[in-house]
Write a protein that holds these residues in place. Structure first.
Motif, PDB file in Angstrom:
ATOM      1  N   ALA A 112      34.774 -12.272 -18.841  1.00 28.08           N
ATOM      2  CA  ALA A 112      34.791 -11.128 -19.753  1.00 28.08           C
ATOM      3  C   ALA A 112      34.143  -9.901 -19.128  1.00 28.08           C
ATOM      4  O   ALA A 112      34.385  -8.781 -19.554  1.00 28.08           O
ATOM      5  N   GLY A 113      33.347 -10.118 -18.083  1.00 26.49           N
ATOM      6  CA  GLY A 113      32.640  -9.021 -17.432  1.00 26.49           C
ATOM      7  C   GLY A 113      31.194  -9.415 -17.206  1.00 26.49           C
ATOM      8  O   GLY A 113      30.757 -10.494 -17.595  1.00 26.49           O
ATOM      9  N   LEU A 114      30.453  -8.540 -16.547  1.00 27.39           N
ATOM     10  CA  LEU A 114      29.034  -8.773 -16.343  1.00 27.39           C
ATOM     11  C   LEU A 114      28.254  -8.110 -17.472  1.00 27.39           C
ATOM     12  O   LEU A 114      28.425  -6.918 -17.734  1.00 27.39           O
ATOM     13  N   ARG A 115      27.418  -8.881 -18.137  1.00 23.61           N
ATOM     14  CA  ARG A 115      26.605  -8.322 -19.200  1.00 23.61           C
ATOM     15  C   ARG A 115      25.678  -7.251 -18.638  1.00 23.61           C
ATOM     16  O   ARG A 115      25.296  -7.284 -17.468  1.00 23.61           O
ATOM     17  N   ALA A 116      25.284  -6.334 -19.500  1.00 21.56           N
ATOM     18  CA  ALA A 116      24.456  -5.215 -19.050  1.00 21.56           C
ATOM     19  C   ALA A 116      23.151  -5.701 -18.430  1.00 21.56           C
ATOM     20  O   ALA A 116      22.635  -5.090 -17.482  1.00 21.56           O
ATOM     21  N   ASP A 117      22.609  -6.830 -18.910  1.00 25.50           N
ATOM     22  CA  ASP A 117      21.313  -7.278 -18.409  1.00 25.50           C
ATOM     23  C   ASP A 117      21.412  -7.977 -17.059  1.00 25.50           C
ATOM     24  O   ASP A 117      20.371  -8.261 -16.442  1.00 25.50           O
ATOM     25  N   SER A 143      40.211  -7.932  -8.257  1.00 25.51           N
ATOM     26  CA  SER A 143      38.858  -8.011  -8.787  1.00 25.51           C
ATOM     27  C   SER A 143      38.677  -9.257  -9.641  1.00 25.51           C
ATOM     28  O   SER A 143      39.581  -9.682 -10.349  1.00 25.51           O
ATOM     29  N   ARG A 144      37.471  -9.841  -9.569  1.00 30.45           N
ATOM     30  CA  ARG A 144      37.096 -10.906 -10.483  1.00 30.45           C
ATOM     31  C   ARG A 144      36.587 -10.337 -11.806  1.00 30.45           C
ATOM     32  O   ARG A 144      36.292 -11.084 -12.739  1.00 30.45           O
ATOM     33  N   LEU A 145      36.501  -9.025 -11.921  1.00 32.81           N
ATOM     34  CA  LEU A 145      36.017  -8.384 -13.137  1.00 32.81           C
ATOM     35  C   LEU A 145      37.137  -7.574 -13.770  1.00 32.81           C
ATOM     36  O   LEU A 145      37.978  -7.012 -13.066  1.00 32.81           O
ATOM     37  N   PRO A 146      37.179  -7.479 -15.097  1.00 28.83           N
ATOM     38  CA  PRO A 146      38.223  -6.695 -15.745  1.00 28.83           C
ATOM     39  C   PRO A 146      38.039  -5.205 -15.505  1.00 28.83           C
ATOM     40  O   PRO A 146      36.921  -4.722 -15.329  1.00 28.83           O
ATOM     41  N   ASP A 147      39.160  -4.489 -15.478  1.00 31.90           N
ATOM     42  CA  ASP A 147      39.149  -3.033 -15.380  1.00 31.90           C
ATOM     43  C   ASP A 147      38.311  -2.552 -14.203  1.00 31.90           C
ATOM     44  O   ASP A 147      37.325  -1.834 -14.355  1.00 31.90           O
ATOM     45  N   ARG A 148      38.732  -2.939 -12.985  1.00 30.74           N
ATOM     46  CA  ARG A 148      37.931  -2.631 -11.811  1.00 30.74           C
ATOM     47  C   ARG A 148      37.825  -1.133 -11.538  1.00 30.74           C
ATOM     48  O   ARG A 148      36.938  -0.695 -10.801  1.00 30.74           O
ATOM     49  N   GLU A 201      26.107 -15.974  -9.769  1.00 30.18           N
ATOM     50  CA  GLU A 201      26.616 -17.246 -10.292  1.00 30.18           C
ATOM     51  C   GLU A 201      27.872 -17.042 -11.134  1.00 30.18           C
ATOM     52  O   GLU A 201      28.836 -17.795 -11.025  1.00 30.18           O
ATOM     53  N   GLY A 202      27.869 -16.003 -11.979  1.00 30.91           N
ATOM     54  CA  GLY A 202      29.060 -15.726 -12.780  1.00 30.91           C
ATOM     55  C   GLY A 202      30.252 -15.337 -11.925  1.00 30.91           C
ATOM     56  O   GLY A 202      31.378 -15.785 -12.165  1.00 30.91           O
ATOM     57  N   LEU A 203      30.012 -14.517 -10.903  1.00 26.96           N
ATOM     58  CA  LEU A 203      31.102 -14.111 -10.015  1.00 26.96           C
ATOM     59  C   LEU A 203      31.608 -15.298  -9.191  1.00 26.96           C
ATOM     60  O   LEU A 203      32.818 -15.449  -8.992  1.00 26.96           O
ATOM     61  N   SER A 207      12.638  -6.057 -11.754  1.00 19.65           N
ATOM     62  CA  SER A 207      12.870  -7.402 -12.275  1.00 19.65           C
ATOM     63  C   SER A 207      14.323  -7.843 -12.134  1.00 19.65           C
ATOM     64  O   SER A 207      14.676  -8.905 -12.640  1.00 19.65           O
ATOM     65  N   PHE A 208      15.168  -7.068 -11.483  1.00 22.06           N
ATOM     66  CA  PHE A 208      16.575  -7.443 -11.369  1.00 22.06           C
ATOM     67  C   PHE A 208      16.722  -8.756 -10.610  1.00 22.06           C
ATOM     68  O   PHE A 208      16.145  -8.940  -9.532  1.00 22.06           O
ATOM     69  N   ASP A 209      17.500  -9.667 -11.195  1.00 21.37           N
ATOM     70  CA  ASP A 209      17.737 -10.979 -10.591  1.00 21.37           C
ATOM     71  C   ASP A 209      19.198 -11.065 -10.167  1.00 21.37           C
ATOM     72  O   ASP A 209      20.081 -11.246 -11.011  1.00 21.37           O
ATOM     73  N   PRO A 210      19.495 -10.954  -8.866  1.00 14.15           N
ATOM     74  CA  PRO A 210      20.886 -10.985  -8.421  1.00 14.15           C
ATOM     75  C   PRO A 210      21.560 -12.336  -8.600  1.00 14.15           C
ATOM     76  O   PRO A 210      22.784 -12.427  -8.622  1.00 14.15           O
ATOM     77  N   ASP A 211      20.770 -13.394  -8.736  1.00 12.01           N
ATOM     78  CA  ASP A 211      21.362 -14.732  -8.833  1.00 12.01           C
ATOM     79  C   ASP A 211      22.218 -14.895 -10.078  1.00 12.01           C
ATOM     80  O   ASP A 211      23.248 -15.578 -10.042  1.00 12.01           O
ATOM     81  N   ARG A 212      21.809 -14.315 -11.183  1.00 10.16           N
ATOM     82  CA  ARG A 212      22.568 -14.519 -12.421  1.00 10.16           C
ATOM     83  C   ARG A 212      23.954 -13.901 -12.326  1.00 10.16           C
ATOM     84  O   ARG A 212      24.953 -14.519 -12.714  1.00 10.16           O
ATOM     85  N   ALA A 213      24.050 -12.681 -11.792  1.00 10.18           N
ATOM     86  CA  ALA A 213      25.364 -12.063 -11.618  1.00 10.18           C
ATOM     87  C   ALA A 213      26.181 -12.821 -10.578  1.00 10.18           C
ATOM     88  O   ALA A 213      27.389 -13.026 -10.749  1.00 10.18           O
TER      89      ALA A 213
END
Length: 255
Positions: free
Chosen positions: A25-30, A135-140, A12-14, A4-10
């Motif tokens: 703030a980072g990518l949520r676990a879900d 990185s666009r994410l904290p603590d790469r 869009e945030g990136l 069920s993983f949806d790559p679109d949600r991650a």
């Protein structure tokens, strides 16, 4: 693992973080990718959302010690986007109030789209070049390999320098240095920390073949760092020493 993983949600945030030049703030676990395949699925969607032409590829964790140390059987791969490709002497805009990581690499300009294997006529020229990593994410360092892949392998920009002799890469790595504002900051790696330039190109082609994208292997390929990566803040000027080929650029903080 669920299907069920949806790559679109991650993605869009990136994509929003790329456009804003800021870290979320980072990518949520879900929404965080849990496997290499999911990471590449997010990367594919991210590149589509950004809408820029892909002009090449970057190879991360290219030295055998680096990818094996991460528990992988080969390096990881991201795209080079047209607005982020520079040539020696140009200014490179980098995020304000954040450090970036500098790597000196061999860049291969490909003469044609890659076939299923590396052949001598595939490479038009070899160059030295800088990759600027951000990185666009904290603590790469701790986000994990799938999330790193999703974030286009944390590539920010590349700078292409003068040509070098592909047969002399070992000598280049042995003598290369990177200076910041005239002060030496990094020297060449050695042994299995160094990438095998043609081998990592073969890894890229194999990866793209597995994903049904091998005909997209064209343009320029940055093949992994020759020098110890280091962090630096803008403004500053980068240059290379000891290679016999010119490469320099100025890092400028974003407005």
């Amino acid at each position: 693992m669920s299907d069920s993983f949806d790559p679109d949600r991650a993605a869009e945030g990136l994509a929003n973080a790329w456009r804003a030049g800021a870290q979320p703030a980072g990518l949520r676990a879900d929404v965080r990718p849990r496997s290499l395949a999911e990471g590449y699925d997010v990367q594919d969607r991210l590149i589509a959302l950004l809408g820029h032409a892909v002009v090449g590829w970057k190879i991360g964790l290219a030295g055998r010690n680096f990818y094996r140390g991460a528990g992988l059987s080969r390096p990881i791969f991201g795209r080079i986007l047209a607005p982020r490709r520079h040539v020696s002497g140009e200014d490179v805009i980098v995020p304000r109030d954040a450090s970036v990581t500098i790597e000196l690499e061999i860049a291969l300009v490909l003469a044609c789209d890659a076939g299923p294997v590396v052949t001598p006529d595939l490479i038009e020229s070899a160059h030295i070049g800088f990759e600027i990593v951000s990185s666009r994410l904290p603590d790469r360092q701790s986000i994990g390999v799938p999330a790193t892949i999703a974030d286009n392998c944390v590539s920010h920009a590349v700078v292409l320098g003068q040509t070098v002799d592909l047969d002399a890469i070992g000598d280049i790595a042995a003598h290369a240095g990177v200076t910041v504002d005239g002060h030496l900051r990094a020297r060449g790696l050695r042994g299995d920390d160094l990438p095998d330039t043609l081998a990592v190109l073969g890894h890229l082609i194999a990866h793209l073949r597995e994903r049904g994208q091998v005909r997209r292997c064209s343009g320029v390929v940055f093949t992994g760092t020759l020098t110890q990566p280091f962090d630096v803040a803008a403004p500053c000027e980068l240059a290379v020493t000891g290679t016999g080929s010119a490469l320099r650029c100025r890092l400028v903080p974003a407005p």
